[in-house]
Enzyme design. Structure first.
Site, PDB file in Angstrom:
ATOM      1  N   GLU A  41       0.838  -1.174  -0.025  1.00 49.56           N
ATOM      2  CA  GLU A  41       0.132  -0.015  -0.100  1.00 49.56           C
ATOM      3  C   GLU A  41       0.755   1.394   0.161  1.00 49.56           C
ATOM      4  O   GLU A  41       0.627   2.304  -0.651  1.00 49.56           O
ATOM      5  CB  GLU A  41      -0.818  -0.054   1.226  1.00 49.56           C
ATOM      6  CG  GLU A  41      -2.075  -1.352   1.111  1.00 49.56           C
ATOM      7  CD  GLU A  41      -2.707  -0.971  -0.096  1.00 49.56           C
ATOM      8  OE1 GLU A  41      -2.978   0.032  -0.952  1.00 49.56           O
ATOM      9  OE2 GLU A  41      -3.600  -1.932  -0.380  1.00 49.56           O
ATOM     10  N   TYR A 124      -6.195   6.815   3.842  1.00 51.88           N
ATOM     11  CA  TYR A 124      -6.621   5.724   2.762  1.00 51.88           C
ATOM     12  C   TYR A 124      -5.556   4.464   3.172  1.00 51.88           C
ATOM     13  O   TYR A 124      -6.327   3.304   3.316  1.00 51.88           O
ATOM     14  CB  TYR A 124      -5.991   5.970   1.276  1.00 51.88           C
ATOM     15  CG  TYR A 124      -5.833   4.835   0.463  1.00 51.88           C
ATOM     16  CD1 TYR A 124      -6.953   4.112   0.120  1.00 51.88           C
ATOM     17  CD2 TYR A 124      -4.454   4.273   0.260  1.00 51.88           C
ATOM     18  CE1 TYR A 124      -6.784   3.050  -0.683  1.00 51.88           C
ATOM     19  CE2 TYR A 124      -4.351   3.051  -0.191  1.00 51.88           C
ATOM     20  CZ  TYR A 124      -5.440   2.387  -0.937  1.00 51.88           C
ATOM     21  OH  TYR A 124      -5.201   1.260  -1.133  1.00 51.88           O
ATOM     22  N   ASP A 142      -9.889   5.617  -2.201  1.00 55.42           N
ATOM     23  CA  ASP A 142      -8.670   6.088  -3.087  1.00 55.42           C
ATOM     24  C   ASP A 142      -9.126   6.673  -4.326  1.00 55.42           C
ATOM     25  O   ASP A 142     -10.362   7.134  -4.619  1.00 55.42           O
ATOM     26  CB  ASP A 142      -7.902   4.930  -3.343  1.00 55.42           C
ATOM     27  CG  ASP A 142      -8.367   3.845  -4.454  1.00 55.42           C
ATOM     28  OD1 ASP A 142      -9.787   3.774  -4.465  1.00 55.42           O
ATOM     29  OD2 ASP A 142      -7.554   3.443  -5.110  1.00 55.42           O
TER      30      ASP A 142
END
Length: 307
Positions: A41, A124, A142
């Site tokens: 991520e 996020y 996102d």
DNA sequence: AACGCGGGGGA
DNA sequence: TCCCCAGCGTT
């Protein structure tokens, strides 16, 4: 209030589409550790999937656990980050690893609140790790999710530049109530945005929401915020100069330092910095890199190297 | 809320 | 060429 049939219909369509069209990305495979998901991520923050994939694979082989990354020399971390961009993310990821070791017994925390406290983890990423690493129900928002919901629900070509409370609450309202379904919804909408409902030239004929899309129903109107989306330039910017300096330092053999003039010339792409439109730019960029902890200066500032 | 921060590939 | 990409931290 009972669930709206339209909402459940949208859920079912996205979930079925994802089951049939999901990419086989390595961090989605069973057995991927929460830490490995977190690393993916962070790498994916503003870097496209195709460039992250090989870098992530090599990275996780080299530093499988937070303790491994925490113990690495930052210079090795920055070299391994290579050209993923925004190298400050690499330093934050290592700080994150150290925080996980120091404050969470080496295990990635499960709640969004705890995740948000980690360096380099924002709204996020905290939601994404909670959902995709721990299987928890979280509002993952996102750029892909924002675009899909903005089009299908709001009828906008693109979401507004700033993410506000109203948009977040609306997205929360579309999250399935069931935990397992919420996780699949999150990844499914993201995938839909990445593969079909793309920013430019969306492939609407392949979209499972084609008949439910407010944007299509409205005749695909233009982006009303287009005039405010000022593109960040690149040519001639400090960022470009910083990037050249970092590239030069990454190529340097371990243990060697670069001279100041050598580094400023690298920042000017081999030219004499004095000939630049802004002659002070390379020196300014180098100073900012030192301030960011991305470059270490010798005590007398005669030489520089990765930290 | 606005800004700075890499780098590359597709349209 | 332009624009966008699984954003974050600072001001």
């Amino acid at each position: 209030m009972r669930a709206e049939p339209r909402l459940e219909d949208i859920h079912a369509r996205v979930l079925a589409w994802y089951d049939a069209n999901a990419r086989d990305l390595p961090w989605r495979r069973p057995g991927t550790s929460p830490w490995a998901v977190l690393v993916s991520e962070v790498m994916l923050q503003q870097t496209p999937v195709v460039r992250v994939e090989p870098a992530w694979t090599a990275w996780m082989e080299r530093w499988p656990a937070p303790a491994d990354l925490a113990a690495a020399p930052p210079a090795d971390v920055l070299r391994a980050w290579d050209r993923l961009g925004y190298p400050r993310r690499a330093l934050r990821l290592q700080e994150c690893a150290r925080a996980v070791v120091a404050h969470h017994g080496g295990e990635v925390p499960e709640t969004e609140e705890e995740l948000l406290d980690l360096p380099g983890v924002g709204a996020y990423t905290a939601a994404a790790v909670a959902a995709f690493a721990h299987g928890r129900r979280a509002v993952v928002l996102d750029t892909n999710v924002r675009r899909v919901l903005g089009r299908a629900i709001e009828g906008r070509a693109l979401p507004p530049p700033a993410l506000g409370r109203a948009e977040r609450e609306r997205a929360a309202g579309y999250l399935p109530a069931g935990t397992a379904e919420s996780v699949r919804w999150n990844v499914g909408v993201m995938e839909l945005g990445a593969l079909v409902c793309t920013a430019r030239s969306p492939r609407c004929t392949a979209c499972p929401l084609l008949g439910r899309c407010a944007w299509v129903a409205a005749g695909r109107p233009d982006d009303e915020h287009a005039h405010r989306r000022r593109t960040q330039g690149w040519h001639g910017t400090d960022r470009q100069v910083r990037g050249r300096i970092m590239a030069h330092l990454r190529r340097l053999p371990d243990g060697l330092a670069a001279g100041r003039e050598e580094l400023l010339a690298a920042g000017a792409d081999g030219a004499d910095p004095a000939a630049l439109p802004d002659p002070a730019q390379p020196a300014r960029a180098l100073a900012s890199l030192v301030a960011d902890g991305l470059v270490a200066a010798e005590p007398d500032a005669s030489g520089f190297r990765l930290p």
